[in-house]
Design an enzyme around this catalytic site. Structure first.
Site, PDB file in Angstrom:
ATOM      1  N   GLU A  92       0.861  -1.173   0.052  1.00 17.51           N
ATOM      2  CA  GLU A  92      -0.095   0.148  -0.021  1.00 17.51           C
ATOM      3  C   GLU A  92       0.900   1.211   0.086  1.00 17.51           C
ATOM      4  OE1 GLU A  92      -0.515  -2.725   2.033  1.00 17.51           O
ATOM      5  OE2 GLU A  92      -2.133  -3.207   1.086  1.00 17.51           O
ATOM      6  N   HIS A 162     -11.641  -5.873   8.251  1.00 14.05           N
ATOM      7  CA  HIS A 162     -12.280  -5.839   7.073  1.00 14.05           C
ATOM      8  C   HIS A 162     -13.664  -4.650   7.133  1.00 14.05           C
ATOM      9  CE1 HIS A 162     -10.264  -9.433   6.254  1.00 14.05           C
ATOM     10  NE2 HIS A 162     -10.049  -8.921   4.882  1.00 14.05           N
TER      11      HIS A 162
END
Lengths: 391, 403
Positions: A92, A162
């Site tokens: 990322e 999540h």
């Protein structure tokens, strides 16, 4: 020259009254074709349009090539080629840094972070590089073409990694914008505005709504202005402010309150940074009460900023303390998700809505009932101009 | 009990312990006479001379390999059905196909050596001595789980066996592992840390930061890349410029191991432990394969062909390999091994049934263990709808009251 400008402000939007009306590009006509789309299809359409209208725009991230884990990027690689829509390795920080560099060269980089929970390795790049680039170079350089998209929010079974809502971390950074849509139609317009905005934007998409929310979305290219909140439900007794998927919960609380005779004004903030203080202020000056709701934990959440600002601006008009119905101050739990979430019952029973002046009482359903409701319900979200069905 | 002696090239049949009347006893050989087996593939190495291909094992060890791997395989398949039955919610990442890595590693190390891994941790937990009941309870979010039901599939831990879990964020466990190694070196524990990560995580920046630190300070860290060739749906050749993960350490020596061969894994881990204790970090790349998709939401066949999966299953399956070895060395018969598998199946089913009966955690557990008790961050839990909503510097209680 004109094409340079054109790249960054393609459509002019006429500002108008923020109350009760939907802000759409002036080039929209009511007779334009609309299609019933869910959130990921609307976002997909927006990305198609963005890549089509600007040959120097790119979409990249983990797994975007085959369409992405939420199908937001389907068809892009086939249509625009692997040079413009490509997969990155699992990194990322590298992805966002790379996007900043690409944007610094005058391109539009639309970066996808697979889940907002994974955005933290990139946090340094966003805060220290993207947000400060224009400022520290004295406007010589900028990465305004950067847009970072990430699915955020609870989904029912996401657990710790999540389901997070990290918007508050980014709202603390001057130099970037934070945008959160509530529905497919909003998402398409807001995403196009974000991509074309000459500032780096972090765009959080409520993943719970990817399939659940279906709405009539115009097929043409339109933009919804940033930093303009929308009053999606007018009322006189209390102002409710929220964004993203939480608005559907608040809508339910409004409907419940309506039955008790309380008229609620519901505002969708849309852009969290910089946020539309005037709209919220005007509304609170009218109603005298404010309730803010978000999924992120309450302490240090963005509701605190709204609360403090409104207090400064509307102190004498407030009839009750500003109420925040938010996630609890715990890591996002696994089995305890129904307890953690700010449900409509928590909103209904909060101190603002049940102020002694109103003497209203609410029937609070048993835990097991609202648990089932939360899992299986199919509520209706009625906006001022369209009906949004939740399957 | 009559134990027949088995010499390394003997062809005499092992007399099963059926001479006893304990019909419920497993027919496991307790013979520890060393057998030498050659690994099927040689080790490839980087900056170091590889260990020998000849691995010393014994019938007891081979049978325990077989049984433990069969247990792991069965557990993962049971987890698959439980997930489909919605008893396990959230995310579930299965390890079947990769059992040899967990088993071979355990055979080479002690419980004082630490292991830290990613979210694909069910079998590693079992290898560290974790129980089936704890595992299934944790998967189903019950209080009897190893993390008290608060962690779920991705967060299995076992402190007494130095198993530091179970991490959801890809690559985040690698710097942690190097920290563990530092602590071990500092305390002169003569133990090492095995830090496991996948081929997807191999591209994370924090891995290289940790590697540099480990090499600079000669930490007893063994970095193990479980290369199952797919980072979720992305094949290694699409995400890595250099898929030779054992060479990625540059100045750190590395070894490439056939991860489907439990004995090769054992040899490599033994070698790596000795190296790490003397010379600092080493990278092991385990060439392995997972049969299931990345997680239960991934069918696993959109980015690879079913032929590939079944091909690996036929040719390289770790359990079959050990089965063939056992039969070739006449340690047990085919039937005995099948019986063992049936027993394992019963054990797993019993654990599942027991776990299903376990209670879910109390609602007050939502607020426990965020901070340490007694240090000013108390949360008053009254009921799920009525609780102290925040604990800030002003210690103001905001309570949602019910009329």
């Amino acid at each position: 020259m004109a094409s340079l400008l054109g790249r960054f402000c393609r459509k002019l939007v006429v500002p108008g009254s923020a109350h009760g009306s939907r802000m759409i590009s002036t080039t929209a006509c009511d007779s334009e074709a609309v299609k019933s789309l869910n959130l990921y299809s609307a976002i997909n359409q927006a990305l198609h349009i963005a890549l089509e209208t600007d040959p120097r725009s790119y979409v990249f991230g983990e797994d975007v090539g085959f369409g992405g884990v939420f199908r937001c990027t389907t068809g892009l690689a086939e249509r625009f080629g692997k040079n413009r829509v490509f997969n990155t390795p699992l990194c990322e920080q590298g992805i966002v840094g790379f996007g900043i560099g690409l944007a610094a060269m005058g391109n539009r980089a639309v970066v996808e972070i697979q889940f907002a929970d994974y955005i933290y390795p990139a946090f340094d790049q966003i805060v220290n590089e993207a947000a400060k680039f224009r400022y520290r170079s004295g406007n010589q350089f900028n990465c305004g073409g950067l847009t970072i998209r990430a699915p955020y929010g609870a989904v029912g079974h996401g657990g710790h990694y999540h389901s997070q809502s990290p918007e508050a971390f980014f709202c603390h950074v001057p130099g970037i914008k934070v945008v959160i849509p509530r529905s497919p139609r909003e998402a398409k317009g807001l995403l196009l505005s974000s991509i074309r905005d000459p500032n780096p934007v972090v765009f959080f998409e409520p993943k719970w709504l990817y399939r659940q929310a279906v709405e009539e979305v115009p097929e043409h290219d339109y933009m919804i202005p940033l930093s303009q909140a929308e009053v999606i439900r007018e009322g006189n007794d209390i102002t409710l402010v929220g964004w993203g998927a939480q608005l559907t919960v608040m809508e339910q609380a409004c409907l419940d309150a309506e039955k008790e005779g309380i008229s609620c004004e519901l505002i969708d903030l849309k852009t969290l940074l910089p946020w539309d203080k005037e709209t919220v202020e005007a509304s609170v000056k009218k109603t005298g009460r404010l309730l803010i709701s978000h999924e992120a934990p309450v302490t240090g959440g963005f509701g605190a900023e709204i609360s403090a600002t409104i207090l400064e601006r509307c102190f004498l008009k407030l009839e009750a303390p500003v109420s925040r119905v938010c996630g609890l101050d715990t890591p996002f739990p696994l089995v305890f998700e129904p307890f953690y979430m700010p449900t409509k019952n928590k909103a209904s029973s909060s101190s603002s809505l049940s102020s002694p002046l109103k003497k209203k009482h609410y029937l609070i359903m048993g835990l097991h009932v609202w648990c089932r409701y939360w899992m299986q319900s199919s509520p209706l979200l009625i906006t001022s101009h369209s009906i949004c069905f939740f399957r | 009990m009559a134990l027949s002696r088995l010499s390394s090239r003997s062809t005499t049949l092992l007399q099963p312990l059926a001479t006893t009347s304990l019909l419920r006893r497993r027919h496991i050989s307790t013979d520890t006479t060393p057998i030498t087996v050659e690994t099927s593939l040689p080790f490839t190495s980087h900056l170091i001379s590889p260990p020998s291909r000849a691995v010393e094992t014994s019938s007891q060890e081979l049978l325990s390999f077989f049984r433990d791997m069969a247990l792991m395989r069965r557990m993962e398949i049971a987890a698959d059905s439980l997930y489909k039955a919605k008893l396990i919610r959230g995310f579930c990442h299965l390890y079947d196909g990769q059992e040899a890595v967990a088993i071979g590693m355990e055979a080479a190390i002690t419980k004082r050596d630490a292991i830290i891994t990613s979210y694909r941790d069910h079998c590693t937990f079992l290898g560290r001595g974790g129980g089936l009941f704890e595992a299934f309870s944790e998967l189903m979010g019950r209080t009897t789980g190893c993390s008290k039901g608060k962690g779920g599939s991705m967060h299995f831990y076992k402190k007494d066996a130095s198993f530091y879990g179970g991490h959801g964020i890809v690559g985040a466990q690698v710097p942690l592992g190097c920290g563990l190694a530092f602590a071990q070196k500092y305390s002169k524990e003569e133990a090492v840390t095995f830090t496991l990560y996948g081929d997807g995580a191999a591209n994370q920046g924090q891995l290289f930061e940790a590697l540099n630190i480990a090499a600079l300070w000669d930490l007893p860290a063994v970095l193990v890349c479980e290369n199952n060739h797919y980072g979720m749906g992305t094949a290694e050749w699409r995400s890595a410029k250099s898929p030779a993960y054992f060479k990625r350490g540059d100045y750190v020596p590395g070894l490439k191991v056939d991860g489907m061969d439990a004995l090769a894994v054992k040899q490599a881990c033994k070698f790596a432990k000795e190296h790490a204790l003397k010379n600092g970090p080493i990278i092991l790349e385990m060439d392995t394969y997972r049969y299931h998709g990345h997680s239960m939401s991934d069918p696993g066949s959109t980015y690879r062909t079913r032929d590939e999966i079944s091909g690996v299953r036929q040719v390289r399956d770790p359990i079959d390999r050990v089965r063939k070895l056992i039969i070739a060395h006449d340690i047990a018969t085919e039937k005995e091994l099948k019986d063992m598998e049936k027993e394992v199946r019963k054990e797993v089913d019993a654990a599942v049934a027991q776990a299903k009966e376990s209670p879910i955690p109390e609602p007050s557990e939502l607020f426990s263990n965020i901070y340490v008790k007694g240090f000013g961050a108390e949360v008053n839990f009254i009921s799920p709808l009525e609780t102290t909503l925040s604990f800030g510097a002003d210690r103001k209680e905001l309570r949602a009251t019910l009329p």
